[in-house]
Design an enzyme around this catalytic site. Structure first.
Site, PDB file in Angstrom:
ATOM      1  CG  HIS A 324      68.318 -21.685 -34.803  1.00 41.82           C
ATOM      2  ND1 HIS A 324      67.061 -21.155 -34.977  1.00 41.82           N
ATOM      3  CD2 HIS A 324      68.830 -21.885 -36.037  1.00 41.82           C
ATOM      4  CE1 HIS A 324      66.818 -21.020 -36.267  1.00 41.82           C
ATOM      5  NE2 HIS A 324      67.864 -21.475 -36.938  1.00 41.82           N
ATOM      6  CG  ASN A 325      68.217 -21.561 -29.239  1.00 49.02           C
ATOM      7  OD1 ASN A 325      69.006 -20.733 -29.675  1.00 49.02           O
ATOM      8  ND2 ASN A 325      66.991 -21.252 -28.902  1.00 49.02           N
ATOM      9  CG  HIS A 399      68.937 -17.549 -35.325  1.00 51.49           C
ATOM     10  ND1 HIS A 399      69.313 -16.257 -35.054  1.00 51.49           N
ATOM     11  CD2 HIS A 399      67.878 -17.803 -34.506  1.00 51.49           C
ATOM     12  CE1 HIS A 399      68.537 -15.764 -34.116  1.00 51.49           C
ATOM     13  NE2 HIS A 399      67.650 -16.665 -33.774  1.00 51.49           N
TER      14      HIS A 399
END
Length: 476
Positions: A324-325, A399
């Site tokens: 993620h991110n 997520h």
């Protein structure tokens, strides 16, 4: 949130009409109940992201969305470099490439339950967890530069894991374009002993079992069966990623000011992708991604060593590792043309459908595994990416459960000791670095993960494959 401000497209998709400075509309995914419970700040942030230069099609929020820095957590947006598109620290976040890695153990729930207390104690011993706690690795400057360039490939070359692991990590375990020269010495110094550590906050290691299968074909491809035990890790780029974010907030802030970019919020400082500052940030962020991939690779190796002590015949295989991110350069269809876009996923998971060449050959027929973490006391899920998601959301999904309240609010409501006692009463063993951390991450501080996953499934962002239940958790 006042849903009268939105246009309902279907039961699981809501539009924020384009108005004011917005260049595109916003899209919120989720059931009516999830949308009504959303913080008004999410609507404001989705609208602000929609006003950024070069954004394509829509500003998106996944079903687990909640307020974040700049973009909402669960925010997704793609930017076109040929139309003045930007890259933003607030669209990636500070814990660069925080993600989930799941390993199949080949063991059954019954195999593990018989030694669960001893297993969780052993895992708590070998997995460094907690704020600032270092690991056994202490890297020189040149070694750390290799980590930033090569990611999980570096870890495998050092003996942490197996070469076949790389096929089951996004980007083959190494995001291209990383350049350690644009990462500050402060960031590197903070990371010297952090590779191979879990960290704190919402990071965890869970021993889980499969308690439901929804899609037999995908479950077979992923090697899942009811009653089977898996281990999931959730952590990211540790101190290095945070320092990269801290450094580039300043650099991109000056870049935006120099170019007189009109930004809807100071939290959305950014630079054109095609600028020195924009290119530098992408290269530094790629270093953060690779650091996280190496970190999870080393941790996976430590998990294998612990299981080998308890179950000498067990073979732990990597199911998948998702980040993620991130901001990634991906090819997508835009108005009938194939375009390379910079896709920001802030607290969102890539969810590519069947046929994408980026996927391992074994999964190319069913879609990418989408690993959705729950909380210490609730289910986690494994889903599969869809072709529909690529059309709606650049191949993205939620997520996790998504926070329903802040950590400060959570510590006012729960005590760590009582949370641990309640979970143990339910048969879930937890070993935690701090009781305050347990209170901050109390299951009740999160949204209903079942509702989030149902929304993701029915919205077409990803489809359900299997549900996991926790047996034990190591909490950072």
């Amino acid at each position: 949130m006042d849903t009268s401000l939105l246009r309902r497209i279907n039961a699981y998709c809501w539009e924020v009409p384009q108005q004011g400075a917005m260049r595109v509309p916003g899209r919120l995914f989720g059931s009516g109940a999830l949308i009504r419970d959303l913080d008004d700040m999410v609507l404001e942030q989705v609208s602000q992201v929609a006003a950024l230069p070069g954004i394509v099609r829509a500003s998106l929020a996944m079903p687990d969305a909640h307020w974040g820095y700049g973009f909402p957590i669960g925010g997704v947006a793609a930017f076109d470099p040929d139309r003045g598109g930007i890259i933003s620290v607030g669209g990636v976040g500070y814990d660069i490439s925080c993600g989930v890695r799941t390993l199949r153990t080949g063991l059954s729930k019954e195999d593990v339950l018989s030694v669960l207390p001893e297993l969780v104690d052993l895992l708590a011993t070998v997995i460094p967890a907690g704020v600032g706690r270092g690991g056994q690795l202490r890297l020189s400057g040149s070694e750390l530069d290799d980590v930033l360039r090569l990611g999980a490939r570096w870890a495998v070359a050092q003996g942490y894991g197996e070469s076949r692991d790389l096929e089951y990590i996004e980007d083959g375990g190494c995001l291209s374009g990383a350049n350690p020269e644009v990462v500050s010495e402060t960031a590197k110094k903070r990371q010297q002993d952090q590779v191979g550590t879990l960290g704190s906050g919402n990071h965890y290691l869970e021993v889980q079992y499969v308690d439901a299968i929804y899609d037999q074909a995908a479950a077979f491809a992923f090697g899942l069966k009811e009653g089977g035990v898996v281990v999931s890790l959730h952590c990211g780029s540790r101190a290095l990623g945070h320092q990269i974010g801290t450094d580039y907030i300043q650099i991109l802030g000056r870049a935006a000011q120099k170019r007189s970019l009109h930004l809807p919020s100071r939290d959305l400082v950014c630079a054109p992708i095609d600028s020195k500052e924009g290119r530098d940030y992408y290269q530094a962020m790629a270093c953060g991604v690779n650091c996280a991939l190496a970190n999870r690779q080393v941790l996976g190796h430590l998990v294998r060593q612990a299981f080998a002590e308890m179950f000498p015949l067990a073979r732990l295989e990597l199911l998948y590792d998702v980040s993620h991110n991130t901001c990634k350069v991906e090819d997508h269809d835009v108005d009938g043309l194939r375009k390379s876009l910079y896709v920001h996923r802030k607290g969102a998971t890539r969810s590519f459908g069947p046929g994408r060449q980026e996927l391992p050959a074994a999964y190319r027929g069913v879609g990418q595994p989408v690993l959705i973490g729950g909380t210490m006391g609730t289910a986690s899920y494994i889903l599969a990416g869809t072709v529909e998601s690529e059309a709606m959301a650049w191949g993205s999904a939620c997520h996790g459960a998504g926070r329903a309240m802040s950590r400060k609010q959570a510590t006012k409501r729960w005590k760590g000791k009582s949370v641990l006692h309640e979970l143990e009463h339910r048969g879930i063993l937890v070993r935690a670095a701090s009781q305050r951390g347990v209170a901050e991450e109390a299951p009740g501080a999160y949204k209903d993960v079942d509702e989030v996953v149902e929304s993701t499934h029915h919205a077409g962002l990803a489809r359900k494959v299997g549900r996991l239940r926790p047996l034990a958790c190591i909490k950072g």
